[in-house]
Write a protein that holds these residues in place. Structure first.
Motif, PDB file in Angstrom:
ATOM      1  N   ALA A  73       0.860  -1.191   0.000  1.00 46.95           N
ATOM      2  CA  ALA A  73       0.000   0.000   0.000  1.00 46.95           C
ATOM      3  C   ALA A  73       0.892   1.235   0.000  1.00 46.95           C
ATOM      4  O   ALA A  73       2.068   1.157   0.379  1.00 46.95           O
ATOM      5  CB  ALA A  73      -0.918  -0.004   1.218  1.00 46.95           C
ATOM      6  N   PRO A  74       0.383   2.373  -0.424  1.00 43.88           N
ATOM      7  CA  PRO A  74       1.211   3.582  -0.416  1.00 43.88           C
ATOM      8  C   PRO A  74       1.785   3.872   0.960  1.00 43.88           C
ATOM      9  O   PRO A  74       1.111   3.709   1.979  1.00 43.88           O
ATOM     10  CB  PRO A  74       0.215   4.679  -0.833  1.00 43.88           C
ATOM     11  N   GLU A  75       3.031   4.284   0.977  1.00 38.38           N
ATOM     12  CA  GLU A  75       3.680   4.656   2.231  1.00 38.38           C
ATOM     13  C   GLU A  75       4.306   6.041   2.035  1.00 38.38           C
ATOM     14  O   GLU A  75       4.577   6.461   0.909  1.00 38.38           O
ATOM     15  CB  GLU A  75       4.737   3.615   2.609  1.00 38.38           C
ATOM     16  N   PHE A  76       4.558   6.734   3.141  1.00 38.36           N
ATOM     17  CA  PHE A  76       4.966   8.133   3.063  1.00 38.36           C
ATOM     18  C   PHE A  76       6.347   8.340   3.682  1.00 38.36           C
ATOM     19  O   PHE A  76       6.678   7.763   4.717  1.00 38.36           O
ATOM     20  CB  PHE A  76       3.922   9.014   3.747  1.00 38.36           C
ATOM     21  N   TYR A  77       7.108   9.212   3.023  1.00 32.82           N
ATOM     22  CA  TYR A  77       8.489   9.464   3.420  1.00 32.82           C
ATOM     23  C   TYR A  77       8.775  10.957   3.278  1.00 32.82           C
ATOM     24  O   TYR A  77       7.979  11.714   2.708  1.00 32.82           O
ATOM     25  CB  TYR A  77       9.459   8.671   2.525  1.00 32.82           C
ATOM     26  N   ARG A  78       9.915  11.354   3.788  1.00 30.02           N
ATOM     27  CA  ARG A  78      10.339  12.737   3.563  1.00 30.02           C
ATOM     28  C   ARG A  78      11.854  12.824   3.530  1.00 30.02           C
ATOM     29  O   ARG A  78      12.562  12.044   4.177  1.00 30.02           O
ATOM     30  CB  ARG A  78       9.773  13.665   4.631  1.00 30.02           C
ATOM     31  N   ILE A  85      11.802  20.458   4.363  1.00 28.27           N
ATOM     32  CA  ILE A  85      11.251  19.124   4.151  1.00 28.27           C
ATOM     33  C   ILE A  85      10.642  18.977   2.761  1.00 28.27           C
ATOM     34  O   ILE A  85       9.969  19.891   2.267  1.00 28.27           O
ATOM     35  CB  ILE A  85      10.171  18.824   5.217  1.00 28.27           C
ATOM     36  N   ILE A  86      10.884  17.825   2.143  1.00 29.97           N
ATOM     37  CA  ILE A  86      10.221  17.434   0.899  1.00 29.97           C
ATOM     38  C   ILE A  86       9.475  16.135   1.172  1.00 29.97           C
ATOM     39  O   ILE A  86      10.074  15.129   1.558  1.00 29.97           O
ATOM     40  CB  ILE A  86      11.235  17.235  -0.242  1.00 29.97           C
ATOM     41  N   ASN A  87       8.157  16.151   0.991  1.00 32.13           N
ATOM     42  CA  ASN A  87       7.320  14.971   1.226  1.00 32.13           C
ATOM     43  C   ASN A  87       7.188  14.149  -0.052  1.00 32.13           C
ATOM     44  O   ASN A  87       6.983  14.706  -1.137  1.00 32.13           O
ATOM     45  CB  ASN A  87       5.925  15.397   1.687  1.00 32.13           C
ATOM     46  N   ILE A  88       7.285  12.835   0.073  1.00 29.29           N
ATOM     47  CA  ILE A  88       7.114  11.946  -1.075  1.00 29.29           C
ATOM     48  C   ILE A  88       6.343  10.707  -0.622  1.00 29.29           C
ATOM     49  O   ILE A  88       6.169  10.470   0.572  1.00 29.29           O
ATOM     50  CB  ILE A  88       8.464  11.521  -1.692  1.00 29.29           C
ATOM     51  N   SER A  89       5.886   9.934  -1.598  1.00 31.37           N
ATOM     52  CA  SER A  89       5.242   8.655  -1.292  1.00 31.37           C
ATOM     53  C   SER A  89       5.776   7.600  -2.251  1.00 31.37           C
ATOM     54  O   SER A  89       6.362   7.922  -3.291  1.00 31.37           O
ATOM     55  CB  SER A  89       3.722   8.767  -1.440  1.00 31.37           C
ATOM     56  N   ALA A  90       5.564   6.335  -1.899  1.00 35.64           N
ATOM     57  CA  ALA A  90       5.972   5.226  -2.769  1.00 35.64           C
ATOM     58  C   ALA A  90       5.055   4.051  -2.509  1.00 35.64           C
ATOM     59  O   ALA A  90       4.638   3.813  -1.376  1.00 35.64           O
ATOM     60  CB  ALA A  90       7.424   4.837  -2.504  1.00 35.64           C
TER      61      ALA A  90
END
Length: 384
Positions: A73-78, A85-90
């Protein structure tokens, strides 16, 4: 010789472990210029808070490359350098490429390889712009407190409508839709699933999609629980209101006394305030509206307290510790409803949503409630 053999054995073991780790991974790479010798931290934004996965001390060209196990499932990182901060997902074995410059990396960066990361970038920039507009509004002394509150409310409603239509409802299962639900203004959620019915629906829509597309995912279950609790709260308030006083009964006819414990542990009653004009205020500190409303109340209190105004503020927050923290510096009477929205003090005054307020005159008569007040300052002036 033995030391050399030990080193070689350790290196061989590390290679073997790496070679045996065949789990699929996603990659985050790129470069951040202007950040030589800065520590770039790669963090997983777990439900319990940031967890460091890796970090690197950047060199002249600012290049970096991180990887972590792909999740179903999508997970969130930074990516973080100090407070930038730069927010990303994968959600697969994708490779996300980020290019930025320090110290403006949070507002000036490019992302490639992921549509969802691009949409999260857009949402992050919109959130930053909203925050700046809210701060500018707060500093605008040419406007009255009522005008600032009205402008901020309109600004928030416009923002929420755009995010709702262009992101959340367009694809509820998307990582960006989940990300949008938890955006904040200051310390408060922009979409508030505790007190605002329409916001509960947004959480429910995303929860339903995640239940369908990512069954068993921890984040999906968390969303589902939030939505259920929000719906329960709305139902409780509705049921209690059906057995409480009708709005027509809240007129100039004395008061129904309340006795509640304040943030210093003392019992405070409404009847003890006879001789003063009282603003009876129902409030939720854990809401997006709280900061601007507290600002407005501070201005009212500062202007009229010496002339006889008192504020008796009832919080319906569930977290007593949080409530005490938020009220520690407030100069007026702050009490806590013991059972939140289900408390008898909420039902007694037919409060269906917060914020809500009533005006009580010097003789302890209930004069009006918010729906009957067009100009709060003028009403207070008249009662004083």
């Amino acid at each position: 010789m033995r030391n050399i053999l030990r080193t070689a054995a350790a290196a061989l073991a590390a290679i073997c472990v790496t070679a045996c780790d065949n789990s699929p991974k996603f990659h985050v790479e790129g470069n951040i210029t202007g950040a030589k010798d800065s520590l770039l931290v790669f963090e997983n934004m777990s439900l319990s808070g940031p967890v460091t996965i890796d970090s690197v001390r950047l060199d002249e060209d600012g290049r970096f490359a991180f990887a972590d196990k792909a999740t179903p499932a999508p997970e969130f990182y930074r990516l973080r350098i100090a407070g930038q901060i730069i927010n990303i997902s994968a959600d697969s074995t994708e490779t996300v490429t980020v290019k930025a410059g320090y110290p403006t990396m949070a507002t000036d960066y490019e992302v490639a390889g992921s549509t969802e990361c691009e949409r999260i970038r857009q949402l992050s920039l919109k959130q930053i712009a909203l925050r700046e507009s809210a701060l500018a509004l707060e500093r605008n002394t040419a406007l009255s407190s009522a005008q600032r509150i009205d402008s901020l409310e309109k600004m928030l409603n416009t923002y929420k409508e755009e995010v709702k239509m262009e992101y959340i409802l367009k694809d509820p299962k998307a990582a960006s839709s989940y990300f949008a639900l938890f955006q904040t203004l200051g310390d408060y959620l922009i979409f508030d699933p505790r007190t605002i019915g329409e916001d509960v629906k947004m959480f429910a829509a995303v929860a339903t999609s995640w239940d369908t597309y990512y069954p068993g995912a921890e984040r999906g279950e968390n969303l589902h629980n939030i939505a259920i609790e929000g719906l329960k709260t709305q139902k409780i308030i509705k049921q209690k209101n059906e057995t409480s006083l009708a709005p027509a009964q809240v007129t100039t006819s004395g008061i129904i006394d309340l006795s509640l414990t304040d943030n210093h542990g003392r019992k405070r009653t409404l009847s003890s305030l006879k001789g003063r004009v009282v603003l009876l205020d129902y409030h939720l500190f854990d809401s997006a509206e709280s900061p601007r409303r507290i600002l407005m109340l501070r201005e009212l209190y500062g202007k009229y307290h010496d002339r006889g105004l008192e504020i008796y503020q009832i919080a319906i927050d569930a977290d007593e510790h949080y409530w005490k923290q938020q009220t520690s510096s407030l100069p007026w009477i702050c009490v806590l409803a013991p059972d939140g929205p289900a408390s008898s003090c909420v039902r007694t005054y037919n409060v269906s949503s917060v914020p809500e307020f009533f005006l009580i005159d010097r003789e302890n008569n209930l004069v009006s409630r918010s729906a009957q007040v067009k100009d709060l300052e003028a009403e207070i002036e008249a009662l004083l």
